[in-house]
Design a protein around this motif. Structure first.
Motif, PDB file in Angstrom:
ATOM      1  N   LEU A 150       0.819  -1.214   0.000  1.00 13.46           N
ATOM      2  CA  LEU A 150       0.000   0.000   0.000  1.00 13.46           C
ATOM      3  C   LEU A 150       0.850   1.260   0.000  1.00 13.46           C
ATOM      4  O   LEU A 150       0.326   2.353  -0.203  1.00 13.46           O
ATOM      5  CB  LEU A 150      -0.920   0.010   1.220  1.00 13.46           C
ATOM      6  CG  LEU A 150      -1.931  -1.138   1.334  1.00 13.46           C
ATOM      7  CD1 LEU A 150      -2.775  -0.967   2.581  1.00 13.46           C
ATOM      8  CD2 LEU A 150      -2.823  -1.189   0.096  1.00 13.46           C
ATOM      9  N   GLY A 151       2.147   1.126   0.241  1.00 19.99           N
ATOM     10  CA  GLY A 151       3.010   2.297   0.297  1.00 19.99           C
ATOM     11  C   GLY A 151       3.113   3.039  -1.018  1.00 19.99           C
ATOM     12  O   GLY A 151       3.229   4.263  -1.050  1.00 19.99           O
ATOM     13  N   ILE A 152       3.067   2.297  -2.143  1.00 20.78           N
ATOM     14  CA  ILE A 152       3.227   2.937  -3.459  1.00 20.78           C
ATOM     15  C   ILE A 152       2.047   3.855  -3.777  1.00 20.78           C
ATOM     16  O   ILE A 152       2.236   5.054  -4.046  1.00 20.78           O
ATOM     17  CB  ILE A 152       3.431   1.875  -4.551  1.00 20.78           C
ATOM     18  CG1 ILE A 152       4.718   1.087  -4.266  1.00 20.78           C
ATOM     19  CG2 ILE A 152       3.476   2.522  -5.927  1.00 20.78           C
ATOM     20  CD1 ILE A 152       4.950  -0.058  -5.223  1.00 20.78           C
ATOM     21  N   PRO A 153       0.786   3.357  -3.772  1.00 19.92           N
ATOM     22  CA  PRO A 153      -0.321   4.298  -4.034  1.00 19.92           C
ATOM     23  C   PRO A 153      -0.464   5.365  -2.966  1.00 19.92           C
ATOM     24  O   PRO A 153      -0.873   6.491  -3.270  1.00 19.92           O
ATOM     25  CB  PRO A 153      -1.554   3.376  -4.076  1.00 19.92           C
ATOM     26  CG  PRO A 153      -1.152   2.142  -3.363  1.00 19.92           C
ATOM     27  CD  PRO A 153       0.306   1.983  -3.601  1.00 19.92           C
ATOM     28  N   ALA A 189       1.851  12.659  -2.770  1.00 19.20           N
ATOM     29  CA  ALA A 189       2.525  13.559  -3.710  1.00 19.20           C
ATOM     30  C   ALA A 189       1.521  14.421  -4.466  1.00 19.20           C
ATOM     31  O   ALA A 189       1.777  15.602  -4.742  1.00 19.20           O
ATOM     32  CB  ALA A 189       3.363  12.746  -4.696  1.00 19.20           C
ATOM     33  N   LEU A 190       0.359  13.841  -4.773  1.00 16.29           N
ATOM     34  CA  LEU A 190      -0.669  14.595  -5.488  1.00 16.29           C
ATOM     35  C   LEU A 190      -1.173  15.771  -4.660  1.00 16.29           C
ATOM     36  O   LEU A 190      -1.573  16.798  -5.210  1.00 16.29           O
ATOM     37  CB  LEU A 190      -1.828  13.666  -5.849  1.00 16.29           C
ATOM     38  CG  LEU A 190      -2.949  14.264  -6.698  1.00 16.29           C
ATOM     39  CD1 LEU A 190      -2.431  14.719  -8.055  1.00 16.29           C
ATOM     40  CD2 LEU A 190      -4.080  13.254  -6.871  1.00 16.29           C
ATOM     41  N   PRO A 244       1.690  20.135  -5.436  1.00 12.66           N
ATOM     42  CA  PRO A 244       1.186  21.446  -5.869  1.00 12.66           C
ATOM     43  C   PRO A 244       1.515  22.562  -4.888  1.00 12.66           C
ATOM     44  O   PRO A 244       1.806  23.696  -5.307  1.00 12.66           O
ATOM     45  CB  PRO A 244      -0.327  21.218  -5.986  1.00 12.66           C
ATOM     46  CG  PRO A 244      -0.461  19.766  -6.264  1.00 12.66           C
ATOM     47  CD  PRO A 244       0.629  19.115  -5.474  1.00 12.66           C
ATOM     48  N   VAL A 245       1.472  22.260  -3.583  1.00 19.10           N
ATOM     49  CA  VAL A 245       1.845  23.273  -2.593  1.00 19.10           C
ATOM     50  C   VAL A 245       3.329  23.609  -2.706  1.00 19.10           C
ATOM     51  O   VAL A 245       3.738  24.771  -2.594  1.00 19.10           O
ATOM     52  CB  VAL A 245       1.507  22.777  -1.175  1.00 19.10           C
ATOM     53  CG1 VAL A 245       1.888  23.831  -0.138  1.00 19.10           C
ATOM     54  CG2 VAL A 245       0.026  22.442  -1.071  1.00 19.10           C
ATOM     55  N   VAL A 246       4.136  22.585  -2.943  1.00 17.21           N
ATOM     56  CA  VAL A 246       5.567  22.817  -3.152  1.00 17.21           C
ATOM     57  C   VAL A 246       5.776  23.699  -4.378  1.00 17.21           C
ATOM     58  O   VAL A 246       6.649  24.585  -4.396  1.00 17.21           O
ATOM     59  CB  VAL A 246       6.317  21.482  -3.290  1.00 17.21           C
ATOM     60  CG1 VAL A 246       7.782  21.721  -3.633  1.00 17.21           C
ATOM     61  CG2 VAL A 246       6.196  20.672  -2.008  1.00 17.21           C
TER      62      VAL A 246
END
Length: 292
Positions: A39-42, A48-49, A53-55
């Motif tokens: 489950l770590g990948i999704p 990241a999604l 964008p905030v970054v």
């Protein structure tokens, strides 16, 4: 003389052998993850999604000019108006949404599913469509707006009250969903017992139903306030963008984006910081993962 049994054959030795470092049978050893690694990948992609964008805003912003861009009179007026209207709309959501959630969860009448679908409609409608609906209901030519204008002499649209109405329209379903789910999940056995013991319906609601709602009410209030704070589409359609009257912080970001992109980015970061602070401070303990 009888021989002593080995330790592995003694009663309770199997139970003791399964004890972990925490001393409790069957508990997961310290340091071992309870979550499947696949489950770590999704989960990473989902994080990241949200974060990237905030970054991107941080990378685009000019941090040296950030204080001067944010500390303008129009920005502070917009922030103050956003906080005031979001608080008022959240209060309206509680006063109207709690009874509605109880009715949807406990009432038994034909058409309750259709009513639930209508109540949750603002969750799927584009906010601009909601603003148009409010405008043609409460505007000068709306069947309810014309009556209000005739009685008070003041139109509803393009006022601060219109901002509160628009925010309540889009935010209340979040509160209703939280409360109705909590009520349906807890069942009505406690309320039935109280009614069997002779408690009146209002007493049952006040002494039994409301305490059951408190954890969900906290999360629903936070979600409603956060949604109202970031509301844009219904507000600009129904209330317009009048400085010091209806121009909330999201509308100020939109206005500045047309003339000064650096100021728009700085105000966007300000809005993100305020939203994060509100959620972090007001978040109920039930969000922390339950019992530890």
């Amino acid at each position: 003389m009888p021989r002593a049994r080995p330790s592995w054959a003694r009663p309770g030795s199997a139970l003791r052998s399964k004890r972990t470092s925490s001393g409790r049978p069957g508990s997961v050893p310290a340091g071992r993850s309870r979550v499947p690694w696949v489950l770590g990948i999704p989960a990473t992609l989902a994080l990241a999604l949200v974060v990237l964008p905030v970054v991107g805003l941080l990378v685009r912003s000019d941090l040296t000019r950030l204080p001067s861009l944010v500390a303008t009179p129009s920005s502070w007026h917009a922030l103050r108006l956003s906080l005031i209207t979001a608080a008022l709309s959240t209060l309206a959501c509680v006063l109207l949404g709690v009874p509605l959630a109880v009715v949807l969860a406990r009432a038994r009448f034909r058409g309750v599913r259709l009513l639930r679908s209508i109540v949750l409609l603002p969750l799927v409608l584009p906010p601009v469509v909601g603003g148009l609906a409010l405008l043609y209901l409460l505007g000068r030519k709306g069947f309810l707006g014309a009556l209000i204008t005739a009685l008070t002499g003041e139109p509803v649209p393009f006022t601060t009250a219109a901002v509160v109405i628009a925010q309540t329209f889009v935010a209340m379903p979040f509160l209703v969903v939280s409360l109705e789910g909590a009520l349906r999940g807890s069942g009505d056995r406690y309320e039935q017992v109280a009614a069997t013991l002779g408690a009146r319906p209002w007493t049952v609601f006040r002494r039994v139903t409301l305490p059951l709602l408190l954890p969900a009410l906290g999360s629903g209030v936070v979600l409603s306030f956060a949604r109202a704070l970031g509301e844009f589409g219904a507000t600009i359609t129904f209330a317009g963008s009048l400085e010091d009257v209806t121009r909330t912080l999201p509308l100020e970001v939109y206005t500045q984006a047309e003339v000064d992109i650096d100021s728009a980015v700085a105000l966007s970061l300000l809005l993100i910081v305020v939203a994060v602070i509100v959620i972090a401070v007001a978040r109920p303990r039930s969000w922390e993962g339950g019992l530890r």
